[in-house]
Structure formats: C-alpha cells, structure tokens
Design a protein around this motif. Structure first.
Motif, PDB file in Angstrom:
ATOM      1  N   LEU A  15       0.808  -1.219   0.000  1.00 20.07           N
ATOM      2  CA  LEU A  15       0.000   0.000   0.000  1.00 20.07           C
ATOM      3  C   LEU A  15       0.845   1.275   0.000  1.00 20.07           C
ATOM      4  CD1 LEU A  15      -2.887  -1.056   2.416  1.00 20.07           C
ATOM      5  CD2 LEU A  15      -2.847  -1.066  -0.098  1.00 20.07           C
ATOM      6  N   GLY A  16       2.174   1.123   0.032  1.00 19.61           N
ATOM      7  CA  GLY A  16       3.050   2.288  -0.081  1.00 19.61           C
ATOM      8  C   GLY A  16       3.512   2.893   1.227  1.00 19.61           C
ATOM      9  N   ALA A  17       3.117   2.331   2.376  1.00 19.81           N
ATOM     10  CA  ALA A  17       3.562   2.850   3.668  1.00 19.81           C
ATOM     11  C   ALA A  17       5.022   2.486   3.941  1.00 19.81           C
ATOM     12  CB  ALA A  17       2.670   2.334   4.788  1.00 19.81           C
ATOM     13  N   THR A  18       5.473   1.383   3.385  1.00 19.87           N
ATOM     14  CA  THR A  18       6.854   0.929   3.502  1.00 19.87           C
ATOM     15  C   THR A  18       7.496   1.068   2.132  1.00 19.87           C
ATOM     16  OG1 THR A  18       6.238  -0.676   5.199  1.00 19.87           O
ATOM     17  CG2 THR A  18       8.328  -1.053   4.066  1.00 19.87           C
ATOM     18  N   PRO A  19       8.666   1.706   2.057  1.00 26.01           N
ATOM     19  CA  PRO A  19       9.286   1.885   0.742  1.00 26.01           C
ATOM     20  C   PRO A  19       9.700   0.547   0.130  1.00 26.01           C
ATOM     21  CG  PRO A  19      10.799   2.587   2.474  1.00 26.01           C
ATOM     22  CD  PRO A  19       9.487   2.263   3.133  1.00 26.01           C
ATOM     23  N   PRO A  20       9.649   0.439  -1.209  1.00 25.17           N
ATOM     24  CA  PRO A  20      10.112  -0.785  -1.858  1.00 25.17           C
ATOM     25  C   PRO A  20      11.573  -1.045  -1.488  1.00 25.17           C
ATOM     26  CG  PRO A  20       8.981   0.628  -3.415  1.00 25.17           C
ATOM     27  CD  PRO A  20       9.167   1.423  -2.165  1.00 25.17           C
ATOM     28  N   GLY A  21      11.917  -2.293  -1.394  1.00 25.66           N
ATOM     29  CA  GLY A  21      13.279  -2.667  -1.042  1.00 25.66           C
ATOM     30  C   GLY A  21      13.480  -4.151  -1.229  1.00 25.66           C
ATOM     31  N   GLU A  93      -1.258  -6.249 -20.317  1.00 23.86           N
ATOM     32  CA  GLU A  93      -2.247  -5.192 -20.527  1.00 23.86           C
ATOM     33  C   GLU A  93      -2.604  -4.588 -19.175  1.00 23.86           C
ATOM     34  OE1 GLU A  93      -3.475  -4.012 -23.443  1.00 23.86           O
ATOM     35  OE2 GLU A  93      -2.019  -5.335 -24.401  1.00 23.86           O
ATOM     36  N   GLY A  94      -2.761  -3.293 -19.144  1.00 23.05           N
ATOM     37  CA  GLY A  94      -3.099  -2.618 -17.895  1.00 23.05           C
ATOM     38  C   GLY A  94      -1.860  -2.306 -17.091  1.00 23.05           C
ATOM     39  N   LYS A  95      -2.017  -1.474 -16.112  1.00 23.38           N
ATOM     40  CA  LYS A  95      -0.894  -1.012 -15.321  1.00 23.38           C
ATOM     41  C   LYS A  95      -0.892  -1.697 -13.960  1.00 23.38           C
ATOM     42  CE  LYS A  95       1.716   3.074 -14.969  1.00 23.38           C
ATOM     43  NZ  LYS A  95       2.789   2.750 -15.834  1.00 23.38           N
ATOM     44  N   ALA A  96       0.252  -2.129 -13.520  1.00 23.62           N
ATOM     45  CA  ALA A  96       0.403  -2.712 -12.192  1.00 23.62           C
ATOM     46  C   ALA A  96       0.821  -1.607 -11.226  1.00 23.62           C
ATOM     47  CB  ALA A  96       1.464  -3.806 -12.216  1.00 23.62           C
ATOM     48  N   ARG A  97       0.377  -1.724  -9.979  1.00 23.65           N
ATOM     49  CA  ARG A  97       0.815  -0.763  -8.949  1.00 23.65           C
ATOM     50  C   ARG A  97       2.258  -1.016  -8.570  1.00 23.65           C
ATOM     51  NH1 ARG A  97      -2.449  -0.450  -3.923  1.00 23.65           N
ATOM     52  NH2 ARG A  97      -1.125   1.337  -3.616  1.00 23.65           N
ATOM     53  N   GLY A  98       2.742  -2.225  -8.822  1.00 24.46           N
ATOM     54  CA  GLY A  98       4.113  -2.565  -8.490  1.00 24.46           C
ATOM     55  C   GLY A  98       4.423  -3.984  -8.944  1.00 24.46           C
ATOM     56  N   TYR A  99       5.680  -4.345  -8.789  1.00 22.43           N
ATOM     57  CA  TYR A  99       6.166  -5.673  -9.167  1.00 22.43           C
ATOM     58  C   TYR A  99       6.868  -6.281  -7.962  1.00 22.43           C
ATOM     59  CZ  TYR A  99       5.179  -3.996 -13.820  1.00 22.43           C
ATOM     60  OH  TYR A  99       4.540  -3.500 -14.923  1.00 22.43           O
ATOM     61  N   LEU A 100       6.585  -7.552  -7.708  1.00 23.62           N
ATOM     62  CA  LEU A 100       7.107  -8.212  -6.523  1.00 23.62           C
ATOM     63  C   LEU A 100       7.719  -9.559  -6.896  1.00 23.62           C
ATOM     64  CD1 LEU A 100       7.236  -8.254  -3.369  1.00 23.62           C
ATOM     65  CD2 LEU A 100       5.082  -9.513  -3.450  1.00 23.62           C
ATOM     66  N   ALA A 132      12.572   2.626  -7.881  1.00 22.01           N
ATOM     67  CA  ALA A 132      12.024   3.273  -6.685  1.00 22.01           C
ATOM     68  C   ALA A 132      11.257   4.554  -6.984  1.00 22.01           C
ATOM     69  CB  ALA A 132      13.129   3.545  -5.676  1.00 22.01           C
ATOM     70  N   GLY A 133      11.706   5.344  -7.914  1.00 23.16           N
ATOM     71  CA  GLY A 133      11.045   6.610  -8.200  1.00 23.16           C
ATOM     72  C   GLY A 133       9.935   6.511  -9.230  1.00 23.16           C
ATOM     73  N   GLU A 134       9.663   5.317  -9.711  1.00 23.87           N
ATOM     74  CA  GLU A 134       8.667   5.135 -10.762  1.00 23.87           C
ATOM     75  C   GLU A 134       7.278   4.885 -10.180  1.00 23.87           C
ATOM     76  OE1 GLU A 134       9.439   5.538 -14.017  1.00 23.87           O
ATOM     77  OE2 GLU A 134      11.436   6.034 -13.321  1.00 23.87           O
ATOM     78  N   GLU A 135       6.282   5.015 -11.032  1.00 22.96           N
ATOM     79  CA  GLU A 135       4.898   4.811 -10.619  1.00 22.96           C
ATOM     80  C   GLU A 135       4.651   3.367 -10.175  1.00 22.96           C
ATOM     81  OE1 GLU A 135       0.464   5.366 -12.542  1.00 22.96           O
ATOM     82  OE2 GLU A 135       2.168   6.337 -13.479  1.00 22.96           O
ATOM     83  N   SER A 136       5.334   2.405 -10.823  1.00 19.23           N
ATOM     84  CA  SER A 136       5.193   0.990 -10.494  1.00 19.23           C
ATOM     85  C   SER A 136       6.542   0.474 -10.023  1.00 19.23           C
ATOM     86  CB  SER A 136       4.712   0.198 -11.714  1.00 19.23           C
ATOM     87  OG  SER A 136       3.462   0.638 -12.136  1.00 19.23           O
ATOM     88  N   PRO A 137       6.813   0.502  -8.694  1.00 22.70           N
ATOM     89  CA  PRO A 137       8.104   0.085  -8.179  1.00 22.70           C
ATOM     90  C   PRO A 137       8.274  -1.442  -8.177  1.00 22.70           C
ATOM     91  CG  PRO A 137       6.664   0.623  -6.365  1.00 22.70           C
ATOM     92  CD  PRO A 137       5.910   0.960  -7.639  1.00 22.70           C
ATOM     93  N   LEU A 138       9.497  -1.861  -7.908  1.00 21.94           N
ATOM     94  CA  LEU A 138       9.855  -3.277  -7.761  1.00 21.94           C
ATOM     95  C   LEU A 138      10.254  -3.500  -6.313  1.00 21.94           C
ATOM     96  CD1 LEU A 138      10.696  -6.096  -8.990  1.00 21.94           C
ATOM     97  CD2 LEU A 138      12.967  -5.086  -9.295  1.00 21.94           C
ATOM     98  N   ALA A 139       9.826  -4.616  -5.737  1.00 21.95           N
ATOM     99  CA  ALA A 139      10.249  -5.039  -4.409  1.00 21.95           C
ATOM    100  C   ALA A 139      10.633  -6.506  -4.489  1.00 21.95           C
ATOM    101  CB  ALA A 139       9.143  -4.832  -3.386  1.00 21.95           C
ATOM    102  N   VAL A 140      11.573  -6.911  -3.635  1.00 22.01           N
ATOM    103  CA  VAL A 140      12.017  -8.304  -3.591  1.00 22.01           C
ATOM    104  C   VAL A 140      11.937  -8.775  -2.154  1.00 22.01           C
ATOM    105  CG1 VAL A 140      13.948  -9.890  -4.006  1.00 22.01           C
ATOM    106  CG2 VAL A 140      13.583  -7.935  -5.560  1.00 22.01           C
ATOM    107  N   LEU A 141      11.308  -9.920  -1.957  1.00 19.99           N
ATOM    108  CA  LEU A 141      11.214 -10.544  -0.639  1.00 19.99           C
ATOM    109  C   LEU A 141      12.015 -11.842  -0.660  1.00 19.99           C
ATOM    110  CD1 LEU A 141       7.413 -10.061   0.096  1.00 19.99           C
ATOM    111  CD2 LEU A 141       9.338  -8.665   0.889  1.00 19.99           C
TER     112      LEU A 141
END
Length: 143
Positions: A15-21, A93-100, A132-141
């Motif tokens: 939800l964006g409360a924690t920065p991608p990392g 197709e369509g935009k993702a809020r982010g990539y994980l 990180a600065g893009e509309e659809s960030p990447l995060a790795v767990l």
C-alpha cells in the motif's frame, strides 16, 4: 544481511507505507498469502523457487524459468540486471501498482552459494533502486 520487512509488513509494502526494497520475508508470511495479497493490491508477483539451487548456473536457470524471462536472457549476472531494470517482459495489458519477486528458500541458497547469493542480492537491490522513483516500483522478498 537484508533487513526483515518492517511493520506494518507486507500490507505496508503493497500500500506504499513501507518503501520498496529487498527485505527478508517474516516467517509467518507464506507464499500463497504473499501472492494473494499482492494480487489484491494490483501488484504483479512472481515466485522464484530456490529449493535445491546451490550454484550460480542453477540460480540463473531458475530465474529464467520461474520469472519467465525473455528469450534474450543471457544467463549471466549482467543479463539478470538487464531483465530486472527492463520489465517490459513482465508487463501485461493494464498497469500494475508494483512488481514483486518472492525468492523462496533464500536462506538455503545463501548457505550453499554465499558469494553468488551476495551478488544476486546486490543486483536485486540495484533493480529496486532503479524502479524506486517510478509509478510501479519493484520489491524483492527473500523467504
């Protein structure tokens, strides 16, 4: 060593409360839960299954298969970095809020191939920083 995903955990990340990392996945979070929550939050997720992976070659082969990298993936560290900073292969197709990316059994891989795990983690970190600065960030767990 990568930090544990901070509170409020996965929900905060999605939800964006924690920065991608690049974060260690809390033990209570399971792959099905992560995948489900990511989908509900309109994030595109992929699971990198590292069970039994003990070498760089096997790691890169698993990335190619599990992350469904494009044909041009050269199965080397530079190509991994290229794929993670050019997510055109992952966009639909369509935009993702982010990539994980969820890397299962990371600890076992890190124990089996510590140098390769450090290199992969650095590449993951660089890719996360790139997006990180893009509309659809990447995060790795790392699970």
């Amino acid at each position: 060593m990568t930090d544990l995903l901070p509170a409020p955990g996965l929900t905060g990340l999605l939800l964006g409360a924690t920065p991608p990392g690049v974060y260690r996945l809390p033990p209570a979070d399971t792959t099905p839960r992560v995948v489900s929550l990511a989908a509900e939050a309109d994030w595109r997720g992929a699971t990198l299954r590292l069970g039994g992976v003990t070498t760089k070659t096997a790691f890169l082969d698993r990335c190619a298969t599990d992350l469904e990298f494009p044909e041009w993936f050269g199965r080397n560290w530079d190509a991994l970095a290229d794929c993670l900073t050019d997510l055109s292969w992952w966009r639909e197709e369509g935009k993702a809020r982010g990539y994980l990316v969820l890397a299962e059994e990371w600890t076992a891989f890190r124990k089996a191939a510590p140098k390769d795990a450090r290199t992969a983690e650095a590449i993951f970190g660089d890719a996360v920083d790139y997006w990180a600065g893009e509309e659809s960030p990447l995060a790795v767990l790392l699970g």
